[in-house]
Write a protein that holds these residues in place. Structure first.
Motif, PDB file in Angstrom:
ATOM      1  N   SER A 103     -41.119 -55.748  30.674  1.00 43.82           N
ATOM      2  CA  SER A 103     -40.672 -56.448  32.447  1.00 43.82           C
ATOM      3  C   SER A 103     -40.646 -58.336  31.700  1.00 43.82           C
ATOM      4  CB  SER A 103     -41.661 -56.687  33.154  1.00 43.82           C
ATOM      5  OG  SER A 103     -41.820 -55.040  33.580  1.00 43.82           O
ATOM      6  N   LEU A 104     -39.972 -59.169  32.472  1.00 44.97           N
ATOM      7  CA  LEU A 104     -39.442 -60.251  32.097  1.00 44.97           C
ATOM      8  C   LEU A 104     -40.385 -60.771  33.413  1.00 44.97           C
ATOM      9  CD1 LEU A 104     -38.496 -62.560  30.382  1.00 44.97           C
ATOM     10  CD2 LEU A 104     -36.480 -62.883  31.367  1.00 44.97           C
ATOM     11  N   LEU A 105     -41.035 -62.100  33.629  1.00 46.92           N
ATOM     12  CA  LEU A 105     -42.017 -62.347  35.021  1.00 46.92           C
ATOM     13  C   LEU A 105     -42.048 -63.712  34.758  1.00 46.92           C
ATOM     14  CD1 LEU A 105     -44.275 -59.178  34.751  1.00 46.92           C
ATOM     15  CD2 LEU A 105     -42.618 -59.784  36.977  1.00 46.92           C
ATOM     16  N   PRO A 106     -42.367 -64.736  35.611  1.00 51.58           N
ATOM     17  CA  PRO A 106     -42.427 -65.954  35.734  1.00 51.58           C
ATOM     18  C   PRO A 106     -44.167 -65.685  35.369  1.00 51.58           C
ATOM     19  CG  PRO A 106     -42.233 -64.967  38.307  1.00 51.58           C
ATOM     20  CD  PRO A 106     -41.321 -63.785  37.216  1.00 51.58           C
ATOM     21  N   ASP A 107     -45.371 -66.736  34.631  1.00 53.43           N
ATOM     22  CA  ASP A 107     -45.716 -66.631  34.302  1.00 53.43           C
ATOM     23  C   ASP A 107     -46.777 -68.226  34.742  1.00 53.43           C
ATOM     24  OD1 ASP A 107     -48.864 -65.757  33.086  1.00 53.43           O
ATOM     25  OD2 ASP A 107     -47.629 -65.878  30.925  1.00 53.43           O
ATOM     26  N   SER A 108     -47.704 -68.302  34.920  1.00 55.94           N
ATOM     27  CA  SER A 108     -48.073 -69.945  34.925  1.00 55.94           C
ATOM     28  C   SER A 108     -47.477 -71.122  34.011  1.00 55.94           C
ATOM     29  CB  SER A 108     -49.669 -69.995  34.071  1.00 55.94           C
ATOM     30  OG  SER A 108     -50.708 -69.536  33.088  1.00 55.94           O
ATOM     31  N   ASN A 109     -47.952 -72.596  34.491  1.00 55.59           N
ATOM     32  CA  ASN A 109     -46.756 -72.962  33.876  1.00 55.59           C
ATOM     33  C   ASN A 109     -45.736 -73.371  33.348  1.00 55.59           C
ATOM     34  OD1 ASN A 109     -50.132 -74.162  33.417  1.00 55.59           O
ATOM     35  ND2 ASN A 109     -50.294 -73.218  31.333  1.00 55.59           N
ATOM     36  N   LYS A 110     -44.797 -73.028  34.456  1.00 51.66           N
ATOM     37  CA  LYS A 110     -43.850 -73.078  34.676  1.00 51.66           C
ATOM     38  C   LYS A 110     -43.123 -71.821  33.412  1.00 51.66           C
ATOM     39  CE  LYS A 110     -43.469 -75.010  38.923  1.00 51.66           C
ATOM     40  NZ  LYS A 110     -42.942 -74.095  39.481  1.00 51.66           N
ATOM     41  N   THR A 111     -43.286 -70.827  32.570  1.00 55.74           N
ATOM     42  CA  THR A 111     -43.194 -70.274  31.903  1.00 55.74           C
ATOM     43  C   THR A 111     -42.558 -69.176  32.532  1.00 55.74           C
ATOM     44  OG1 THR A 111     -45.306 -69.652  30.973  1.00 55.74           O
ATOM     45  CG2 THR A 111     -44.751 -71.706  29.641  1.00 55.74           C
ATOM     46  N   SER A 171     -50.396 -62.345  28.214  1.00 55.41           N
ATOM     47  CA  SER A 171     -50.792 -63.360  30.183  1.00 55.41           C
ATOM     48  C   SER A 171     -51.944 -62.582  30.395  1.00 55.41           C
ATOM     49  CB  SER A 171     -49.225 -63.455  30.124  1.00 55.41           C
ATOM     50  OG  SER A 171     -50.227 -63.742  31.774  1.00 55.41           O
ATOM     51  N   LEU A 172     -52.782 -63.211  30.553  1.00 57.84           N
ATOM     52  CA  LEU A 172     -54.307 -61.998  31.280  1.00 57.84           C
ATOM     53  C   LEU A 172     -53.805 -61.874  32.869  1.00 57.84           C
ATOM     54  CD1 LEU A 172     -57.007 -60.951  31.816  1.00 57.84           C
ATOM     55  CD2 LEU A 172     -57.903 -63.944  32.114  1.00 57.84           C
ATOM     56  N   LYS A 173     -52.743 -62.737  33.045  1.00 59.50           N
ATOM     57  CA  LYS A 173     -52.542 -63.343  34.724  1.00 59.50           C
ATOM     58  C   LYS A 173     -51.354 -61.536  34.724  1.00 59.50           C
ATOM     59  CE  LYS A 173     -49.442 -65.811  37.921  1.00 59.50           C
ATOM     60  NZ  LYS A 173     -48.272 -64.897  38.259  1.00 59.50           N
ATOM     61  N   LEU A 174     -50.199 -62.041  33.593  1.00 54.20           N
ATOM     62  CA  LEU A 174     -49.513 -60.422  33.890  1.00 54.20           C
ATOM     63  C   LEU A 174     -50.266 -59.226  34.032  1.00 54.20           C
ATOM     64  CD1 LEU A 174     -46.381 -61.365  31.741  1.00 54.20           C
ATOM     65  CD2 LEU A 174     -47.034 -62.047  34.191  1.00 54.20           C
ATOM     66  N   ALA A 212     -35.104 -63.015  42.432  1.00 54.69           N
ATOM     67  CA  ALA A 212     -34.856 -64.076  41.258  1.00 54.69           C
ATOM     68  C   ALA A 212     -35.158 -65.273  41.094  1.00 54.69           C
ATOM     69  CB  ALA A 212     -32.890 -64.248  41.529  1.00 54.69           C
ATOM     70  N   PRO A 213     -35.761 -66.078  42.445  1.00 55.63           N
ATOM     71  CA  PRO A 213     -35.967 -66.645  43.109  1.00 55.63           C
ATOM     72  C   PRO A 213     -37.032 -67.477  41.573  1.00 55.63           C
ATOM     73  CG  PRO A 213     -35.546 -66.088  44.716  1.00 55.63           C
ATOM     74  CD  PRO A 213     -34.799 -64.853  43.816  1.00 55.63           C
ATOM     75  N   LEU A 214     -38.013 -66.249  42.006  1.00 52.59           N
ATOM     76  CA  LEU A 214     -39.218 -67.169  41.369  1.00 52.59           C
ATOM     77  C   LEU A 214     -39.619 -67.347  39.944  1.00 52.59           C
ATOM     78  CD1 LEU A 214     -41.857 -64.310  42.430  1.00 52.59           C
ATOM     79  CD2 LEU A 214     -41.992 -66.553  42.595  1.00 52.59           C
ATOM     80  N   LEU A 215     -37.747 -66.314  39.502  1.00 57.88           N
ATOM     81  CA  LEU A 215     -37.484 -66.480  37.654  1.00 57.88           C
ATOM     82  C   LEU A 215     -37.265 -67.649  37.393  1.00 57.88           C
ATOM     83  CD1 LEU A 215     -38.276 -64.647  35.928  1.00 57.88           C
ATOM     84  CD2 LEU A 215     -35.678 -64.347  35.967  1.00 57.88           C
ATOM     85  N   LEU A 216     -35.906 -68.316  38.738  1.00 54.75           N
ATOM     86  CA  LEU A 216     -35.395 -69.347  38.664  1.00 54.75           C
ATOM     87  C   LEU A 216     -36.143 -70.287  38.580  1.00 54.75           C
ATOM     88  CD1 LEU A 216     -32.414 -68.366  40.562  1.00 54.75           C
ATOM     89  CD2 LEU A 216     -31.951 -68.602  38.030  1.00 54.75           C
ATOM     90  N   LYS A 217     -37.170 -70.231  39.387  1.00 53.26           N
ATOM     91  CA  LYS A 217     -38.107 -71.252  39.554  1.00 53.26           C
ATOM     92  C   LYS A 217     -38.847 -71.769  37.956  1.00 53.26           C
ATOM     93  CE  LYS A 217     -38.889 -70.989  44.623  1.00 53.26           C
ATOM     94  NZ  LYS A 217     -39.539 -70.548  45.855  1.00 53.26           N
TER      95      LYS A 217
END
Length: 522
Positions: A103-111, A171-174, A212-217
């Motif tokens: 899975s490709l996911l948004p992480d912290s610090n805009k990564t 990522s611990l968050k993920l 998609a919005p979460l990824l694009l941001k």
């Protein structure tokens, strides 16, 4: 007689009870099999799925294009994880031939970051599975079911172990976000249904446009607006099968639009069209979106239904009445009669935006629009009223409120600046066109010549646009030799097929033909 009725009733009750117990158990087993999928789809916009077997890895290692697409850093990470975990005999015995989800996911610090999710083999009990993993894991204080693991001297990762599901990430968050949820989400349900129809494929890519919005941001440095605004409310999914090739990255499958008021729904259940409108586009074109239907009069009924759902009917009706009263011009007698079967919105490498609309009789339309237009020059006109194009073609025209336009060779070309129209006319008349570009022709040869919707991006001509929109780390990947720099074309093609769209997704690189060395013939 009464005894027979009682006996039959008891037998029927017994059969019903046994059936209930059997199917309840079957449901629990199926739920258990889907725990990894449910975990992998939490908040995911992109999910890559493949089977953990030797053949898959050998095939993928024979092509480096996917590695280029995700970048050297992520590729190196995945290789290290494979060497440390998949290649480990103890761990691989637990997950051999099992489905692996990336899975490709948004992480912290805009990564952005990867989450790898695997369900262990069904013959392993949860206790046995966890006991075999203990030598490789170190518990993390105050975190239930989460551990750390040493990959090499410079890399430690986090590992989630829960209900026979293994999750891995840097990522611990993920890992925490991927905790098992027993309730199925819509993306999981969609994938389960798709998997029944798609078997014996090398790998699959699932897309959840809701996320998609979460990824694009995390990728773009500005708000999601303009052409990207469609992703703010895009309730749709895609299932795409990977087609192995050493020359290109190609996926094909289908896209399914869920929301009834989605503009793209207007192109469902209509015949695919032979696309010709790209012939008018200049060689400066950085990106475009093409729309095609079979017949405007029948398609307009769908448009009117969409306008009603969006509460736009009164606005359109009011505009048509105003123009009929003010300028004695009946717009319905123009657009409803002379609009042909396709149109395109496109952007130049300078950032300027235009639209081209196919007409059945351009000279007649030019005459009929005389009273509702004012002259900028002999060739270029300016609409006196706003939202004319929007009223007859809908959402793609919302950025062309009161544009300048010209009509040439049965095409209406519109833009928000007269100078943009002048530049277009100059290149068009000098035959400087996109269809003459070898890179474009090579990409189009990989795709069907018929469709209903097509999204095109020329990666090189979009360079300045990307630089202004993307965060530095992603723009750097776009420009890297080991990244996307050597690719030239991205295309997402959709062809109506009842309630779905048959879909091709292409990332292409044009290889110039080798010129023979004349000296070798001497």
């Amino acid at each position: 007689m009464r005894k027979i009725i009682i006996l039959v009733s008891v037998l029927l009750l017994g059969v019903a009870l046994m059936s209930y117990l059997y199917f309840s158990k079957l449901g629990i087993e199926n739920d258990a099999k889907d725990l990894a999928l449910q975990s992998a789809t939490n908040n995911a916009a992109l999910l890559f799925s493949f089977q953990n077997d030797k053949g898959f890895y050998e095939i993928i290692e024979g092509q480096n294009l996917l590695q280029q697409a995700i970048g050297k850093e992520k590729t190196d990470l995945l290789k290290q994880l494979k060497e440390s975990f998949v290649n480990n005999k103890t761990i691989n015995s637990l997950i051999l031939d099992q489905e692996i989800y990336l899975s490709l996911l948004p992480d912290s610090n805009k990564t952005l970051n990867f989450l790898i999710t695997i369900q262990v083999k069904p013959n392993q009990t949860a206790l046995n599975f966890q006991n075999q993993l203990k030598p490789f894991l170190t518990p993390i204080a105050q975190e239930k079911n989460i551990y750390s693991a040493k990959v090499n001297d410079s890399l430690n990762i986090f590992v989630g172990v829960q209900h026979q599901v293994l999750t891995l990430s840097t990522s611990l968050k993920l890992i925490k976000d991927a905790g098992i949820r027993l309730k199925e989400n819509p993306f999981t349900a969609y994938i389960k249904e798709s998997r029944l129809q798609n078997k014996n494929v090398l790998a699959q890519l699932y897309i959840n446009y809701n996320q998609a919005p979460l990824l694009l941001k995390n990728i773009i440095s500005e708000n999601i607006n303009g052409e990207l605004a469609v992703f703010n409310a895009q309730n749709s999914f895609a299932t795409l099968n990977y087609n192995f090739s050493k020359e290109k990255i190609l996926f094909n499958g289908n896209t399914e639009i869920k929301a009834a008021d989605n503009y793209l729904k207007l192109f469902e259940n209509i015949p695919v069209q032979n696309i010709e409108i790209q012939n008018v586009l200049p060689d400066q074109t950085a990106n475009y979106t093409i729309y095609a239907y079979d017949n405007y009069q029948s398609w307009q009924k769908k448009l009117m239904s969409w306008q009603a759902q969006k509460k736009l009917t009164d606005k359109t009706t009011s505009l048509i009445k105003h123009i009929r009263s003010e300028y004695r011009t009946d717009l319905n007698a123009i657009f409803s009669v002379y609009l042909k079967n396709q149109f395109v919105t496109f952007q130049l490498n300078t950032g300027e935006k235009l639209t081209a609309i196919s007409l059945s009789n351009g000279e007649k339309v030019k005459q009929l629009l005389f009273d509702v237009s004012e002259d900028y020059s002999d060739e270029i006109k300016h609409f006196k009223s706003s939202d004319i194009l929007f009223s007859y073609l809908g959402e793609p025209m919302k950025n062309f409120v009161r544009p300048y336009y010209t009509i040439i060779d049965n095409y209406l070309i519109a833009a928000n600046n007269a100078s943009t129209i002048q530049s277009f006319l100059s290149r068009y008349r000098n035959n400087k066109l996109l269809i003459q570009e070898p890179e474009y022709l090579d990409a189009m040869n990989q795709l069907s010549s018929t469709s209903n919707i097509g999204y095109y991006i020329n990666l090189k001509r979009s360079n300045n646009i990307f630089r202004s929109q993307m965060r530095p780390q992603y723009y750097k990947h776009l420009q890297a030799d080991s990244g996307l720099k050597t690719f030239d074309t991205f295309y997402y093609q959709m062809s109506a097929d009842q309630s779905k769209f048959l879909t091709n997704m292409l990332l292409n690189k044009y290889l110039k033909p080798q010129v023979p060395d004349s000296s070798s013939n001497r």
